[in-house]
Design a protein around this motif. Structure first.
Motif, PDB file in Angstrom:
ATOM      1  N   PHE A   1       0.827  -1.206   0.000  1.00  0.00           N
ATOM      2  CA  PHE A   1       0.000   0.000   0.000  1.00  0.00           C
ATOM      3  C   PHE A   1       0.860   1.254   0.000  1.00  0.00           C
ATOM      4  CE2 PHE A   1      -3.649  -2.408   0.154  1.00  0.00           C
ATOM      5  CZ  PHE A   1      -3.591  -3.359   1.155  1.00  0.00           C
TER       6      PHE A   1
ATOM      7  N   SER B   1      -7.856  -0.562  -1.052  1.00  0.00           N
ATOM      8  CA  SER B   1      -7.696  -1.561  -0.003  1.00  0.00           C
ATOM      9  C   SER B   1      -9.035  -2.146   0.401  1.00  0.00           C
ATOM     10  CB  SER B   1      -6.992  -0.955   1.204  1.00  0.00           C
ATOM     11  OG  SER B   1      -7.864  -0.082   1.886  1.00  0.00           O
TER      12      SER B   1
ATOM     13  N   SER C   1      -4.552   1.254   5.629  1.00  0.00           N
ATOM     14  CA  SER C   1      -3.888   1.158   4.336  1.00  0.00           C
ATOM     15  C   SER C   1      -3.709   2.522   3.714  1.00  0.00           C
ATOM     16  CB  SER C   1      -4.698   0.266   3.398  1.00  0.00           C
ATOM     17  OG  SER C   1      -5.028  -0.930   4.048  1.00  0.00           O
TER      18      SER C   1
END
Lengths: 329, 272, 393
Positions: B27, B61, B183
């Protein structure tokens, strides 16, 4: 998940891997150095399976033992003139065992993420030391010119890898025998017990901690021998035997083949390394992608790896047969 | 300090969901790439691009969580480790395919370059900015967790998921939102740090150890923990490289081991 | 085992005979990925360009380039690739290699299989001593760093060295240090940074506090240099009056545009600059742009490969495509050329290493673009200083 069966006799199918290996020796002479590498990784995978599949210890730091063994053999051969291959192996095994027992005793009191972190930290430390002590290890340049005397004074390690292949095969054989005896013994049963239900094992009074340290040390020793074999085969050792990558690769290989089943450690490296040899050269990006996808697929749908799938297929077949029989009556 | 921003999200998701997510670096990397693309291809100014990184990574995410992560909540440590490794490999391959071999080019705006003169010493402006930003961030997060209702729900769910659910808290949505936040923070960290930690396809693997160290040392589920850990590590690392460059990263690992052995739950660990 | 070697040699000869149109197979190992992996294509393009331009000289012999990616400074992989190329693909020659560790790991294979190995980049002095079948057409770090040290001693009193911690870095540090000290200068500090992912800021701070007149830097050519430059200016070393110098690896021609103005005024010593004002170079650069695009530029990696291709073509031409390893090495040893894009070059028959000129350059703006402008020729027909010093011992 197998681990302990009441039948430790060697079944006829178990001779299959050895037959295939010997056939490969005669039929594929150009691929023997790849073959030797596969054998080394099978031994390495066996060592990991011992603690991961049977004792349930998740580690990303197994490369520390592999690398230590590799460098021990390399340094002895390149810098100190100890060229007898068996001596090199023994030294590597001893060094790895020492590291195994000292680190195992310290870290096996922890669990899960903490344990994982510690294993990572250890292998990173070993990598850093190898990197910095370049007067001893050659650092980023690697250690070339590792002298390995001919095995038994007769068989020189040649360019085609023939001596290397047989040499590794024999080493693997002994490793396999050892692991096999271990898991089909009461000790092995206890390992499975620890993996499945630690609390109960404690309740039964089993010395969990010391058993774990013992198996960890054994596993480390095997990994060290595997590392030394790699150095002897290549007459070279570089930093790539240490760190996160070989540990990660090995984990993937083992999962592919099937964890906790003796032969997963055989199947996994063969499939992985052969595929890598074929595919990764042309399309390295696609290789990573493919392996990543495969890994996720295995985790989601085929937890037992290739051998697990094979088992299910066999079961399905026998179910079909018995239902056919039943309906025929 | 970038380590903090990236890692705090990891601490929350790992502590909250009990999910060993090694792929957190993915991420962060995504955030970095988005920043670079936004600035170079779309011509967005720096602050907007950073915001874009946060938003896009968060959204992405959520998709991942719905599709993949949620299946593995009960799956056991090994499966989660393997899954996240698989995710790392895939994302590295994709990053390489899209962006090639090179690090994403990042051009800091002029007002963030150069140096500031503080207390008689010169400091690189950008690093000062990062420290200030992270401090503000931790203040905001702390406020959010300690003082708001949402924060209370999160804490409740971390402490005892079953209980929280029976009290009527929709833990699934909560997890989803928290994962997105975590994330997104990673993406933010990756974007902000792109100048100092170059963002290239091998990013998740390269820095994995560092992220994990910060989280493990700081303690799962804690917000202060990773902050302190990141601070400690950042300072120690720079100090070591300055005073004894021969030892480099070595001491960080040793220190990590020492701390973890002394306190297996991390400095501020919440979980028992 | 001699039977094996004879069999291998026989197989090589036979395969050379058996092909109806003569084919020469070259195992080309370089880096297409990993650390500074953008440099591999420069090597390959240079070789292909030369082969294309000199097709007639080949006299109908086909040249097959088997390219392999060693993924960066990865000696284990390089060795494995070389072994496969020799055993499975039965190549006649090995060539390429950017990184020293890779070349060193491949040396025993070249020796055991008797396959001539043309090193087109890797610059650590000691490499060519590792195998009698190695020849180098690129450079050594001593060739650039020693004259740099001599020149610097006349301009600066104190210097600090910062190098990457591997073979070429050690060479550069030692060569510069020796020459600088011999010329009366004082090295006030030296640091070796890890090859992968170092945090340059911490090192730069250290340098700044030591207040040297000059900072000598060596890092692997390419992207790493840009990071170093950025940190150099971000931490204010240029304003503090410290001059940045180094071998030409720190200002490679293809990376200059990415460095920006911070690179202006950096002084380097190297054997090749794309801005070099020679007819052979002008032709080379023009041909490169024509073949690969107007915005592309060759660099020293390309030149090493270009001249490497030249010696290979010569060996093929003289032996009409039937390459005998020892005869090939003979031809390599005696090779000279007055017309390389970098000026006159030759191979030293004793050491099988390159002999060439070294130029002092400064980064200046030429027609709005940054370029390494050659100021003067510091050394002519320079043999590798390290090997010369070894002889005196």
């Amino acid at each position: 998940m197998s681990g302990y069966t009441s039948n430790p006799r060697i079944r006829p199918q178990e001779s299959l891997p050895w037959i295939i290996a010997i056939a490969a020796f005669f039929l594929l002479p150009e691929y023997l150095s790849l073959g030797a590498r596969i054998l080394v990784y099978i031994l390495f995978a066996l060592s990991l399976d011992l603690i991961l599949g049977y004792a349930g210890i998740i580690t990303l730091g197994h490369s520390a033992f592999f690398g230590l063994g590799a460098y021990t053999a390399g340094i002895l051969g390149a810098k100190y003139g100890v060229t007898d291959p068996f001596l090199q192996l023994i030294a590597a095994a001893a060094a790895a065992a020492l590291l195994g027992i000292s680190t195992g005793a310290v870290i096996l009191r922890t669990k899960a993420l903490t344990l994982l972190m510690l294993t990572l930290a250890i292998t990173s430390i070993v990598l850093e030391i190898a990197n910095k002590a370049s007067w001893l290890t050659g650092g980023a340049d690697g250690l070339s010119g590792v002298q390995v005397a001919p095995v038994l004074g007769l068989f020189k390690f040649d360019l085609f890898g023939r001596t290397a292949f047989i040499y590794c095969l024999v080493a693997l054989f002994f490793g396999w025998l050892l692991v096999r005896r271990l898991i089909y013994s009461p000790f092995g049963a206890m390992l499975t017990g620890i993996r499945e239900n630690t609390a109960r094992m404690h309740a039964v009074g089993a010395p969990v901690y010391w058993r774990l340290v013992l198996v960890y040390t054994l596993s480390a020793t095997m990994a060290g021998v595997a590392g030394a074999l790699l150095t002897q085969v290549n007459q070279f050792v570089g930093l790539n035997v240490l760190g996160l990558e070989p540990s990660g690769d090995l984990l993937v290989m083992l999962i592919l083949g099937g964890v906790g089943r003796l032969y997963g450690a055989f199947v996994g490296p063969v499939v992985y390394l052969v595929a890598q040899d074929y595919l990764a050269k042309q399309y390295p990006e696609y290789w990573y992608f493919g392996i990543g996808v495969l890994l996720i697929v295995v985790v989601l749908f085929a937890r037992g790896g290739i051998l697990g799938l094979f088992d299910k297929w066999l079961q399905a077949l026998s179910r079909q047969r018995s239902s056919a029989r039943a309906s025929a009556r | 300090m970038i380590l903090y921003v990236i890692s705090v999200g990891l601490s929350v998701t790992m502590g909250l969901m009990g999910f060993i997510n090694l792929a957190h670096g993915v991420f962060a990397m995504a955030g970095g790439f988005i920043l670079s693309t936004a600035m170079t291809r779309l011509g967005l100014p720096f602050p907007l691009a950073v915001l874009a990184a946060f938003v896009v990574v968060s959204a992405g995410s959520i998709v991942l969580e719905r599709l993949l992560y949620s299946r593995l909540y009960a799956a056991g440590d090994l499966a989660q480790v393997l899954f996240s490794i698989g995710l790392i490999l895939i994302s590295m391959a994709v990053a390489r395919l899209i962006y090639g071999n090179l690090a994403a080019p990042v051009f800091l705006p002029d007002y963030l370059r150069g140096q500031v003169h503080i207390l008689g010493r010169d400091f690189p402006t950008y690093r000062v900015f990062l420290i200030v930003f992270s401090s503000l961030l931790i203040a905001a997060l702390w406020f959010g967790v300690e003082r708001t209702r949402w924060g209370a729900m999160v804490r409740a769910a971390v402490d005892n998921r079953g209980m929280a659910q029976s009290v009527g808290i929709n833990t699934r949505q909560l997890f989803m939102a928290t994962f997105a936040l975590g994330s997104g923070l990673a993406g933010l960290g990756g974007a902000l740090g792109a100048d100092i930690l170059p963002v290239q396809w091998s990013y998740p693997f390269e820095h994995l150890v560092y992220f994990l160290i910060v989280v493990a040392v700081g303690g799962l589920g804690s917000l202060r923990g990773p902050f302190v850990a990141a601070l400690l590590i950042g300072v120690a690392d720079t100090a070591c490289k300055y005073w004894i460059p021969e030892f480099g990263a070595f001491l960080i690992y040793v220190a990590t081991m020492a701390i973890l052995l002394w306190r297996p739950m991390g400095l501020f660990g919440v979980r028992a | 085992m001699r039977v094996e070697k004879a069999a291998l040699a026989a197989a090589l000869l036979l395969s050379a005979f058996a092909a109806s149109a003569q084919t020469v197979k070259i195992g080309f190992i370089t880096s297409y990925s990993g650390l500074n992996g953008n440099l591999g294509p420069y090597m390959e393009r240079a070789v292909r360009l030369y082969l294309k331009q000199h097709e007639k000289e080949l006299g109908g012999v086909k040249v097959e380039l088997l390219t392999r990616d060693d993924t960066g400074p990865n000696p284990d992989k390089a060795r494995q690739l070389a072994q496969e190329l020799v055993v499975r693909d039965k190549v006649n020659l090995l060539a390429g290699v950017i990184f020293t560790p890779n070349a060193m790991a491949m040396a025993p294979i070249a020796s055991e299989a008797k396959v001539p190995f043309v090193i087109m980049n890797a610059g650590t002095a000691v490499i060519t001593t590792r195998s009698p079948y190695m020849v180098r057409t690129s450079f050594t770090l001593w060739q650039s760093s020693y004259p740099l040290g001599e020149w610097a001693a006349k301009k600066f009193k104190t210097a600090y060295t910062l190098v990457s911690d591997f073979g070429p870095g050690h060479d550069s540090e030692e060569a510069f240090g020796k020459a600088f000290s011999a010329g009366g200068g004082k090295i006030v500090g030296s640091v070796r940074a890890p090859l992968q992912n170092p945090d340059w800021a911490a090192y730069m701070q250290r340098v700044k506090d030591a207040k040297p007149d000059a900072l000598m830097v060596f890092i692997p050519a390419g992207k790493t240099a840009t990071a170093v430059m950025k940190n150099f200016s971000e931490l204010g070393l240029d304003k503090a009056g410290i001059k940045l110098i180094g071998p030409g690896d720190i200002t490679t021609d293809e990376e200059l545009p990415n460095m920006g103005d911070v690179a202006l005024g950096v002084i380097t010593v190297h054997h090749y600059s794309a801005a070099g004002d020679r007819p052979a170079n002008r032709e080379f650069v023009a041909a490169w742009k024509k073949e690969y695009g107007q915005s592309e530029t060759p660099n020293f990696v390309a030149v090493g490969a270009y001249d490497g291709a030249a010696i290979i073509v010569e060996a093929i031409r003289q032996q009409k495509g039937r390459l005998d390893p020892d005869k090939t090495m003979q031809i390599f040893r005696q090779w000279k050329s007055a017309d390389s894009p970098r000026g006159p070059i030759s191979i030293d028959p004793e050491t099988r290493d390159i002999v060439q000129n070294e130029y002092l350059r400064e980064v200046r703006k030429v027609n709005g673009q940054l370029a390494n402008v050659e100021l003067e020729t510091l050394a002519t027909a320079l043999k590798d200083p390290w090997k010369e010093l070894q002889k005196k011992k």
